[in-house]
Write an enzyme that holds these catalytic residues in place. Structure first.
Site, PDB file in Angstrom:
ATOM      1  N   GLY A 161      33.909  56.698  29.201  1.00 18.05           N
ATOM      2  CA  GLY A 161      33.772  55.956  27.767  1.00 18.05           C
ATOM      3  C   GLY A 161      34.299  54.982  28.501  1.00 18.05           C
ATOM      4  O   GLY A 161      35.165  54.401  29.558  1.00 18.05           O
ATOM      5  N   GLY A 181      30.620  38.898  34.570  1.00 17.37           N
ATOM      6  CA  GLY A 181      31.199  39.087  33.373  1.00 17.37           C
ATOM      7  C   GLY A 181      31.670  40.534  33.210  1.00 17.37           C
ATOM      8  O   GLY A 181      31.122  41.692  33.383  1.00 17.37           O
ATOM      9  N   HIS A 182      33.140  40.479  33.386  1.00 14.73           N
ATOM     10  CA  HIS A 182      33.993  41.832  33.503  1.00 14.73           C
ATOM     11  C   HIS A 182      34.431  42.065  32.090  1.00 14.73           C
ATOM     12  O   HIS A 182      35.386  41.498  31.411  1.00 14.73           O
ATOM     13  CB  HIS A 182      34.959  41.597  34.357  1.00 14.73           C
ATOM     14  CG  HIS A 182      34.623  41.237  35.797  1.00 14.73           C
ATOM     15  ND1 HIS A 182      35.262  40.836  36.730  1.00 14.73           N
ATOM     16  CD2 HIS A 182      33.292  41.371  36.420  1.00 14.73           C
ATOM     17  CE1 HIS A 182      34.576  40.752  37.935  1.00 14.73           C
ATOM     18  NE2 HIS A 182      33.452  41.249  37.678  1.00 14.73           N
ATOM     19  N   THR A 183      33.962  43.386  31.659  1.00 13.78           N
ATOM     20  CA  THR A 183      34.276  43.726  30.283  1.00 13.78           C
ATOM     21  C   THR A 183      35.431  44.793  30.120  1.00 13.78           C
ATOM     22  O   THR A 183      35.532  45.658  30.823  1.00 13.78           O
ATOM     23  CB  THR A 183      33.223  44.274  29.631  1.00 13.78           C
ATOM     24  OG1 THR A 183      32.010  43.387  29.731  1.00 13.78           O
ATOM     25  CG2 THR A 183      33.052  44.504  27.891  1.00 13.78           C
ATOM     26  N   THR A 220      24.626  36.984  30.253  1.00  9.92           N
ATOM     27  CA  THR A 220      23.246  36.383  29.887  1.00  9.92           C
ATOM     28  C   THR A 220      22.651  37.286  28.751  1.00  9.92           C
ATOM     29  O   THR A 220      21.650  36.635  28.184  1.00  9.92           O
ATOM     30  CB  THR A 220      22.213  36.526  30.938  1.00  9.92           C
ATOM     31  OG1 THR A 220      22.131  37.721  31.525  1.00  9.92           O
ATOM     32  CG2 THR A 220      22.745  35.358  32.308  1.00  9.92           C
ATOM     33  N   ASP A 245      27.935  44.919  37.693  1.00  5.99           N
ATOM     34  CA  ASP A 245      27.828  45.620  36.681  1.00  5.99           C
ATOM     35  C   ASP A 245      28.502  47.135  36.933  1.00  5.99           C
ATOM     36  O   ASP A 245      27.756  47.997  35.944  1.00  5.99           O
ATOM     37  CB  ASP A 245      26.656  45.441  35.836  1.00  5.99           C
ATOM     38  CG  ASP A 245      26.138  44.088  35.662  1.00  5.99           C
ATOM     39  OD1 ASP A 245      27.014  43.294  35.321  1.00  5.99           O
ATOM     40  OD2 ASP A 245      24.982  43.809  36.174  1.00  5.99           O
ATOM     41  N   LYS A 293      33.833  47.122  36.994  1.00  5.94           N
ATOM     42  CA  LYS A 293      34.852  46.807  37.953  1.00  5.94           C
ATOM     43  C   LYS A 293      36.059  46.451  37.096  1.00  5.94           C
ATOM     44  O   LYS A 293      37.240  46.592  37.320  1.00  5.94           O
ATOM     45  CB  LYS A 293      34.591  45.646  39.089  1.00  5.94           C
ATOM     46  CG  LYS A 293      33.524  45.946  39.812  1.00  5.94           C
ATOM     47  CD  LYS A 293      33.379  44.799  40.941  1.00  5.94           C
ATOM     48  CE  LYS A 293      32.506  43.740  40.113  1.00  5.94           C
ATOM     49  NZ  LYS A 293      31.275  44.111  39.858  1.00  5.94           N
ATOM     50  N   THR A 328      21.535  33.969  37.039  1.00  9.43           N
ATOM     51  CA  THR A 328      22.239  33.702  35.621  1.00  9.43           C
ATOM     52  C   THR A 328      22.028  32.230  35.097  1.00  9.43           C
ATOM     53  O   THR A 328      22.377  32.269  34.065  1.00  9.43           O
ATOM     54  CB  THR A 328      23.626  34.202  35.825  1.00  9.43           C
ATOM     55  OG1 THR A 328      24.222  33.482  36.565  1.00  9.43           O
ATOM     56  CG2 THR A 328      23.564  35.627  36.263  1.00  9.43           C
ATOM     57  N   GLN A 338      30.292  40.355  40.783  1.00 14.33           N
ATOM     58  CA  GLN A 338      29.003  40.985  41.597  1.00 14.33           C
ATOM     59  C   GLN A 338      29.202  42.418  42.289  1.00 14.33           C
ATOM     60  O   GLN A 338      30.258  43.079  42.094  1.00 14.33           O
ATOM     61  CB  GLN A 338      28.255  39.949  42.192  1.00 14.33           C
ATOM     62  CG  GLN A 338      27.601  38.653  41.467  1.00 14.33           C
ATOM     63  CD  GLN A 338      28.949  37.724  41.144  1.00 14.33           C
ATOM     64  OE1 GLN A 338      29.564  37.203  42.078  1.00 14.33           O
ATOM     65  NE2 GLN A 338      28.808  37.342  39.991  1.00 14.33           N
TER      66      GLN A 338
END
Ligand code: IMP
Length: 424
Positions: A413, A40-42, A299, A13, A16, A127, A222
């Site tokens: 940001g 979970g790559h945002t 999750t 988290d 990346k 998870t 990860q």
């Protein structure tokens, strides 16, 4: 040709996805080499927010995107992700999957849940995506691979065997859920049709990549402290997020130079169980969690928040052979009353020279913190005009000196425009 490997230097988290998206504009191929839909790559672009779990972040820019053999592929999650991306106008025609990647099935998720329930207080806090059990099958040589989908008859036979094994061997467990063989195989076969055309043989694929001198970006999932070998075992994931796993996890041999870009937040977070010495006091943690939206992208779980841990970070920087660091989320610590950085661990009044040898030791350490002057949002804006305030400069210089590695980018940001190249 110089490849790039983007790795997480903390507990995942770190941001990346955003860095991979930024760097992928200059490459030909983006590769995921380990993990699965636990990630979970945002990526935020204008009003659109993309959350990727299995598909390499390069897909957003339409780059050739490759899921390597080191990844465990949950077809259900993969197809959901493809549908979501397509509904947002992103094409997945450039997505390729290695025939050597292992398939993750519903029973792996059930076993994950059974294992966690059995562990009780010692649960890992996974998870629940079935990652561990799928890698167990891989190393137990009982797994089914993406390439097995090609021969339908053989695939059905293999899957039947695994379903029977699960139904028979786990039925006595308290939280056991039976798999309906016929129905489950039908749903998987439907999904099979949709991904058959994406399957490639890794040696042929890699040969083409090398021959064409493609620019490659490897995207880790990860973080280093969740690495099954070097993380805070057993509170880790079941793969190797470290940089050097990029080659074994993709089957792309290293016929080229490469550079490792480590990503770390300017504070730290950890989700799941396990010791976390840098943890903030409760009020600060709640504030940072809300402001930094520190909830799991997969999750939705609350992430624990801590200050930047330089002992852990130094360990991670070394292990990955990190060439440079991208440090994220400076906006989250802006305008705080104080900022702390963890600079050492003590046990019984004695300073530790190394990262603790096991979680028992890690859970005993007393953290040593150093205070830093906070920065303001305005000062962060000034960075875009190459103007560094005293507080930011002091923080960056201290961190760089402690790690012996340069911070080349910081983010202020969630959008693409908020990545700032720096040279301190
Ligand atoms: P698993 O990978 O689902 O087996 O979970 C093992 C540990 O890794 C748990 O502490 C999870 O919270 C953590 N973990 C797995 N994937 C991620 C991730 O993408 N970000 C942060 N933590 C993760």
């Amino acid at each position: 040709m110089k490849a790039k490997i983007v790795v997480g230097l903390q507990w995942g988290d770190e941001g990346k996805g955003k860095i991979v998206d930024y760097l992928s504009k200059d490459v030909d191929l983006v590769v995921r080499y380990q993990g699965g839909a636990n990630a979970g790559h945002t990526i935020v672009i204008g009003s659109k927010k993309y959350v990727l779990h299995l598909i390499p972040s390069g897909i957003i820019r339409g780059k050739l995107s490759y899921i390597g053999n080191g990844v465990v592929v949950d077809l259900e999650e993969l197809l959901k992700e493809i549908e979501t991306l397509e509904s947002m106008g992103v094409s997945v025609k450039n997505l390729k999957i290695s025939s050597g990647a292992h398939l993750l099935f519903q029973f792996h998720k059930y076993i994950d849940m059974i294992n966690e329930n059995e562990k009780g207080k010692r649960a890992i806090g996974t998870t629940g995506s079935g990652i561990g059990p799928c890698y167990v099958d891989k190393y137990n040589r009982t797994g089914i691979r993406v390439g097995d989908l090609i021969d339908k008859t053989l695939f059905i036979q293999k899957l039947k065997e695994r379903i029977n094994f699960y139904n028979n061997n786990f039925k006595s467990k308290e939280s056991f859920i039976r798999i309906d063989e016929k129905r489950y195989i039908e749903t998987i076969l439907e999904k099979r049709e949709k991904i058959l055309k994406m399957i490639v043989y890794p040696d042929l694929f890699a040969t083409e990549i090398i021959k064409r001198k493609m620019k490659i970006l490897f995207e880790s999932a990860q973080g280093t402290l969740l690495d099954v070998d070097f993380g805070t075992y057993p509170f880790v994931t079941s793969s190797n997020p470290l940089s050097y796993a990029a080659f074994t996890g993709s089957g792309i041999p290293q016929y080229f130079d490469y550079k490792v870009i480590g990503v770390a937040k300017c504070y730290s977070t950890r989700v799941g169980n396990g010791p976390f010495p840098a943890r903030m006091d409760e009020d600060t943690e709640n504030f940072v969690r809300e402001k930094g939206k520190e909830f799991g992208a997969t999750t939705g779980r609350k992430r624990n928040c801590g200050w930047l841990d330089l002992v852990a970070l130094k360990y991670a920087v070394f292990l990955n052979r990190t060439d440079e660091i991208a440090m994220t989320k400076f906006d989250i610590l802006s305008d705080m009353k104080k900022i702390k950085v963890l600079t050492g661990y003590e046990i019984d009044g004695k300073r530790l020279e190394n990262f603790p040898r096991n979680v028992e030791q890690l859970s005993m350490v007393k953290p040593i913190f150093v205070d830093f002057e906070p920065w303001s949002m305005r000062e962060l804006e000034d960075l875009k005009r190459k103007k560094f305030s005293k507080s930011i400069l002091k923080f960056l210089e201290f961190v760089q000196k402690s790690l012996g590695t340069n911070i080349t980018h910081i983010t202020t940001g969630s959008e693409r425009k908020d990545i700032i190249k720096i040279n301190v």
